[in-house]
Design a protein around this motif. Sequence first.
Motif, PDB file in Angstrom:
ATOM      1  N   THR A 242      54.839  -3.714   9.766  1.00  0.00           N
ATOM      2  CA  THR A 242      55.128  -2.325  10.133  1.00  0.00           C
ATOM      3  C   THR A 242      54.955  -2.055  11.618  1.00  0.00           C
ATOM      4  O   THR A 242      55.522  -1.106  12.140  1.00  0.00           O
TER       5      THR A 242
ATOM      6  N   ARG B  11      58.637  -3.277  12.851  1.00  0.00           N
ATOM      7  CA  ARG B  11      59.890  -2.899  12.197  1.00  0.00           C
ATOM      8  C   ARG B  11      60.742  -1.976  13.056  1.00  0.00           C
ATOM      9  O   ARG B  11      61.951  -2.207  13.217  1.00  0.00           O
ATOM     10  N   ARG B  12      60.138  -0.932  13.629  1.00  0.00           N
ATOM     11  CA  ARG B  12      60.922   0.030  14.405  1.00  0.00           C
ATOM     12  C   ARG B  12      61.542  -0.607  15.636  1.00  0.00           C
ATOM     13  O   ARG B  12      62.696  -0.317  15.993  1.00  0.00           O
TER      14      ARG B  12
END
Length: 214
Positions: free
Chosen positions: A130, A133-134
């Motif tokens: 996480t 991911r962006r």
Amino acid sequence: MKLVVIAIVASILGFLEARFTNLPVLAAIGIGVAGGVVWTALAFGVSRWIRRHRTLDAANGSALAVALVATMLLTPGLLLETMMFPTADAYLTMIQSGAGSGTVAFYATFNPLTEWILVPLALYFNWPHTGRRRVAIAAATVYYLERASTYLYFAVQILHWQHTPKTPDLLAAVDLWLSVDWTRMAVDGLMILAFVALTFLRPRHPTPTSESYA
């Protein structure tokens, strides 16, 4: 739903590539759809096989592979426009002479490799982390937007120049192309840095397998 989105995007990319083969539009659409379906099916099968072997090393390696190949693709264009053919007249003369035809195999190999394999793998392996991911999504989005601009404008213009007599209007169009291409190269540079930056981001808690990419 994710596979449907992937299939649609892959089909559009396949169509944009096929339209440069002088095939009828309907044939290019058929190739795009077929390629999107086949690629998505293969991606789904491969993702199921490697899901159990996903590691941080794979996430880092796939991101660096994109950065390396993208740099290899960016460098020749940068050298051509800054050192060898910096003016519109010189660049157009090179294109119309066929001197750049020797690079066709190079780009025809590494562009599809990056579009269809390396960037999707980088997304897949970095998706569970996480903290990454962006950044991975942003870098991939920028990359595919750049590829779309290439197929819709940059490559189209070069193909048009090859059989168009040299006129002041054409030279003005080439000069505009060269100016805009600096923006494209800058975007490529930012995309490369984003994929490299992924390797410096410490992953947070992985998301459940059910949320994995593809």
